[in-house]
Design an enzyme around this catalytic site. Structure first.
Site, PDB file in Angstrom:
ATOM      1  N   ALA A   1       0.840  -1.194   0.000  1.00 19.08           N
ATOM      2  CA  ALA A   1       0.000   0.000   0.000  1.00 19.08           C
ATOM      3  C   ALA A   1       0.876   1.245   0.000  1.00 19.08           C
ATOM      4  O   ALA A   1       2.033   1.226   0.431  1.00 19.08           O
ATOM      5  CB  ALA A   1      -0.915  -0.010   1.218  1.00 19.08           C
TER       6      ALA A   1
ATOM      7  N   ARG B   1       0.979   3.739   1.800  1.00 19.98           N
ATOM      8  CA  ARG B   1       1.444   4.247   3.099  1.00 19.98           C
ATOM      9  C   ARG B   1       2.751   3.573   3.522  1.00 19.98           C
ATOM     10  O   ARG B   1       3.410   4.031   4.450  1.00 19.98           O
ATOM     11  CB  ARG B   1       0.364   4.046   4.156  1.00 19.98           C
ATOM     12  CG  ARG B   1      -0.036   2.602   4.407  1.00 19.98           C
ATOM     13  CD  ARG B   1      -1.152   2.512   5.442  1.00 19.98           C
ATOM     14  NE  ARG B   1      -1.607   1.148   5.649  1.00 19.98           N
ATOM     15  CZ  ARG B   1      -2.532   0.543   4.947  1.00 19.98           C
ATOM     16  NH1 ARG B   1      -3.111   1.211   3.943  1.00 19.98           N
ATOM     17  NH2 ARG B   1      -2.898  -0.698   5.195  1.00 19.98           N
ATOM     18  N   TYR B   2       3.087   2.465   2.852  1.00 15.86           N
ATOM     19  CA  TYR B   2       4.315   1.750   3.208  1.00 15.86           C
ATOM     20  C   TYR B   2       5.478   2.051   2.258  1.00 15.86           C
ATOM     21  O   TYR B   2       6.636   1.975   2.654  1.00 15.86           O
ATOM     22  CB  TYR B   2       4.067   0.236   3.203  1.00 15.86           C
ATOM     23  CG  TYR B   2       3.019  -0.206   4.190  1.00 15.86           C
ATOM     24  CD1 TYR B   2       3.170   0.033   5.560  1.00 15.86           C
ATOM     25  CD2 TYR B   2       1.870  -0.857   3.759  1.00 15.86           C
ATOM     26  CE1 TYR B   2       2.199  -0.368   6.461  1.00 15.86           C
ATOM     27  CE2 TYR B   2       0.897  -1.262   4.653  1.00 15.86           C
ATOM     28  CZ  TYR B   2       1.068  -1.015   6.005  1.00 15.86           C
ATOM     29  OH  TYR B   2       0.116  -1.406   6.904  1.00 15.86           O
ATOM     30  N   THR B   3       5.190   2.343   1.007  1.00 17.17           N
ATOM     31  CA  THR B   3       6.270   2.530   0.030  1.00 17.17           C
ATOM     32  C   THR B   3       6.726   3.980  -0.008  1.00 17.17           C
ATOM     33  O   THR B   3       5.999   4.894   0.369  1.00 17.17           O
ATOM     34  CB  THR B   3       5.811   2.111  -1.375  1.00 17.17           C
ATOM     35  OG1 THR B   3       4.699   2.926  -1.770  1.00 17.17           O
ATOM     36  CG2 THR B   3       5.403   0.643  -1.398  1.00 17.17           C
TER      37      THR B   3
END
Length: 747
Positions: free
Chosen positions: A121, A123-125
């Site tokens: 997602a 928000r993680y990358t």
């Protein structure tokens, strides 16, 4: 026709509204969503992502930022659509297996070739722009492009980016609009740049000249492009077609190593496709399949043949034909042109139109710089006047209520020059030096002359564009990944070829029941038959050969022996497997290799030579094989051992004729030629027929049996019966006209 009622509601016919709404939606999707612009090769969402990242300062040397930050800016400022679609577009630009030259440099899980949509997602990358994105962004802010208001009118965004290379061809794109789509393959940066340079040097060059440089597409995979050059040329000429790619493989210690897959082929899917065939026993020559991929070898599929006698080329050809080891890609080079209209364009048209775009962009950049230079020279001219009259200038500034107007009136300065003098700090004004001003003036004057010379000369403009293209291509160049190799067409191995060839015997009963026994060492007559039924015929062959049935009308039918019931049962009726003509019955069963020659004949005395493959008809209705004269019947097919064989034809009237088999025509079907003369009237009323048909060598002897009588005719005795095909033949010795049995004795 529309009107507005007293409640402020606009009314119009439903047809008009739907037509207008659909047209508006169609044009929006085509122009603002799905198709790329020829200038920068980007669709609007891609352009907005790249521009938003540049506005955030996320260049190739910046620190990575959360992808959610970029997506938020794109949606909030420029692209009011779904965040998942926007993020997915960003992911594609970051995947080195999806984009030939990724525009986004991603950190974290951005998917894998096995599953491109397995990315984490947003928000993680984290992400930033890649180095090559500079070819799209470096000339922004230099007057090169027009800006337009964003969706809410609070910001401005570029209508397109000033691409320094033909990015439309470098990364290609795919998209589905309304009533049209686009599929532009990626290409190698060196080849496209060299082709553009060649067209600058030789504007009259044709497509063939371009194709001497551009070999074909260059996908982000080392798999081979196997489309013939003629097909590739046709694609580049028309702007549409299909490109075929094939996996690369090699043999290593008796195993097959697949090291590269076609673009967008999933390794796990390929392995599943092969494993499915192995489970279904359709690949008996393959023992095992393994996935040995790691970080050093992203693609490494190992196939283990069952033995070293396996034909690996044939095996791979089969896998290419039946799995994603070979894929075709649609090419449809549809894009928005400089005229702002969608069109499918050929390679030459794309390159020439992009060069027009580049000339316009460079001209605007140079003109923008020239305007800046002229403005600065004008300012420097005013500063020089101030330097030469420094004391008076300071006096005016100190004592005048409106120093700007006084300076303009006293020294004949322009508004800009007066502002420049007044904006100088006092210490800078005091430190003005003539040498510095002169040096800057001289430098800018040289630049002005150079800019005006380039803008005034098409040749110089082309030279500058050529130089910049070559510099950029050299900066971002890398070798071609997808090699172009012409290969033979992949061919699927038939099930019969893959099945081990075992000896079989096919048995047919009088009532038309058929069955198949393993081996040749059985006695068909001793098998169990249904009540009232008995043995009629049988044929021996191999399980990978077809079994042919010939009916009383001269039609032939073919079945797979493995599809027949076992001989342990009493079989099944052929009428359930074949569609026989009304009143027809199966008379003979034949098995042989496809190239085996057979003698086909009717008892009216006609015959011809054909190959066993000519008898094969896979449809249930069979095929017309022998054309029978009126009332004639089919004789049992005879196997032709060699080309020197002799045909022995004997009629019911006791006449025998011997002639070379090669005198008969070779046909795939028909009536054939007359072998021995039988009057047509006799054949029609069946008073005289061809009763015996043999094939012998020229050294064979014949033993004749009629009741208790036996006569042996040796080769020299048979000479008097030899004549041309179609003769009446000679009469056999008395007593051999009825109940005749013949045995062939070969030396």
């Amino acid at each position: 026709m529309t009107n507005i009622n007293y409640e402020g509601i606009e009314q119009m016919p439903l047809r008009t509204f739907t037509e207008k709404a659909y047209l508006n939606y169609s044009m929006y999707v085509i122009m603002d969503r799905a198709l790329p612009f020829i200038g920068d090769g980007l669709k609007p969402v891609q352009r907005r992502i790249v521009y938003a990242m540049s506005e955030l300062g996320l260049n190739a040397t910046a620190k990575y930022k959360k992808s959610a930050r970029t997506v938020g800016d794109v949606l909030g400022k420029f692209h009011p659509h779904g965040d998942s679609a926007c993020y997915e577009a960003m992911v594609l630009m970051a995947q080195p297996f999806s984009y030939r030259y990724p525009l986004v440099d991603g950190q974290g899980n951005w998917g894998a070739p096995d599953d491109p949509k397995s990315f984490a997602a947003m928000r993680y990358t984290e992400s930033r722009l890649s180095k090559i994105s500079e070819i799209l962004l470096n000339e922004l802010g230099q007057g090169t492009v027009d800006y337009q208001p964003n969706f809410d009118g609070t910001l401005a965004e570029p209508q397109y980016l000033p691409a320094r290379l033909p990015h439309i061809l470098l990364n290609g794109t795919t998209g589905i609009a309304v009533g049209m789509a686009t599929d532009i393959p990626p290409h190698n940066i060196n080849e496209i740049a060299d082709a553009a340079v060649m067209l600058l040097d030789n504007p009259k060059a044709g497509l063939d000249d371009v194709l001497e440089i551009v070999q074909g597409p260059d996908f982000p995979t080392e798999a081979e492009i196997i489309s013939p050059k003629s097909e590739i040329r046709k694609i580049y000429e028309q702007g549409r077609g299909s490109i075929k790619m094939r996996a690369t493989w090699k043999k290593e210690d008796g195993e097959i190593i697949i090291s590269a897959l076609p673009h967008q082929s999933s390794p796990s899917k390929v392995i599943a496709q092969i494993a499915e065939q192995m489970t279904a026993k359709k690949l008996p020559m393959l023992e095992d399949i393994r996935d040995e991929a790691d970080h050093e070898n992203p693609i490494r599929i190992v196939l283990v043949p069952r033995s070293n006698r396996v034909d690996t080329d044939a095996l791979m050809a089969h896998l290419f034909a039946t799995t994603d080891l070979e894929k075709s890609y649609r090419v449809n080079m549809n894009m928005i042109g400089l005229d702002h209209k969608p069109a499918v364009k050929g390679l030459l048209e794309i390159l020439n139109e992009w060069l027009d775009f580049r000339r316009t962009t460079v001209t605007r950049r140079l003109q923008y710089r020239l305007d800046k230079v002229l403005s600065r020279l004008h300012i420097l001219e005013g500063l020089m006047i101030a330097f030469l009259n420094i004391d008076e200038v300071i006096e005016i500034i100190r004592h005048e209520d409106d120093p700007k107007a006084e300076l303009m009136a006293r020294f004949n300065l322009s508004d800009e020059q007066a502002d420049a003098i007044l904006n100088l700090r006092l210490r800078h004004l005091a430190k003005l030096e003539e040498n510095q001003l002169k040096a800057e003036q001289d430098e800018l004057e040289k630049e002005r002359l150079n800019l005006e010379a380039i803008l005034g000369s098409e040749r110089r403009l082309n030279t500058l564009i050529k130089k910049e293209i070559q510099e950029d291509a050299k900066k971002y160049a890398n070798p071609r990944m997808s090699q172009l190799v012409e290969r033979e067409e992949a061919k699927m191995i038939s099930e019969s070829d893959m099945t081990p060839a075992e000896p079989v015997t096919v048995i047919l009963s009088e009532m038309g029941w058929v069955r198949c026994a393993k081996g040749h060492d059985i006695d068909p007559k001793s098998l169990s038959y249904k009540a009232g039924d008995s043995y009629l015929a049988h044929a021996c062959g191999k399980s990978n050969q077809a079994v042919v049935f010939i009916d009383s009308t001269g039609r032939s039918y073919a079945l797979d022996p493995l599809s027949l019931p076992s001989a342990r049962s009493q079989g099944e009726p052929l009428t359930g497997k074949l569609n026989l003509p009304t009143g027809a019955t199966i008379e003979y069963v034949v098995m042989a290799s496809e190239q085996q020659e057979l003698l086909m004949a009717s008892d009216a005395g006609y015959g011809f030579i054909c190959k066993f493959e000519d008898l094969i008809a896979r449809n249930k209705a069979g095929k017309a094989l022998i054309s029978l004269p009126e009332n004639a019947k089919v004789l049992k097919p005879k196997t032709l051992i060699n080309s020197t064989a002799l045909v022995v034809a004997i009629t019911s009237a006791g006449r025998m004729l011997i002639f070379p088999a090669q005198d008969l025509p070779v046909l795939s079907k028909g009536k054939g030629n007359k072998m021995i003369t039988i009057p047509a009237a006799n054949a029609k009323d069946r008073s005289e027929l061809l009763t015996k048909l043999l094939l012998i060598s020229d050294q064979a002897s014949l033993e004749f049996y009629s009741g208790k009588r036996k006569i042996v005719l040796k080769p020299e005795d048979l000479q008097k019966f030899r004549a041309e095909r179609g003769r009446k033949g000679s009469t056999l010795p008395r007593g051999l006209h009825t109940n005749l049995e013949i045995m062939v004795i070969e030396p």
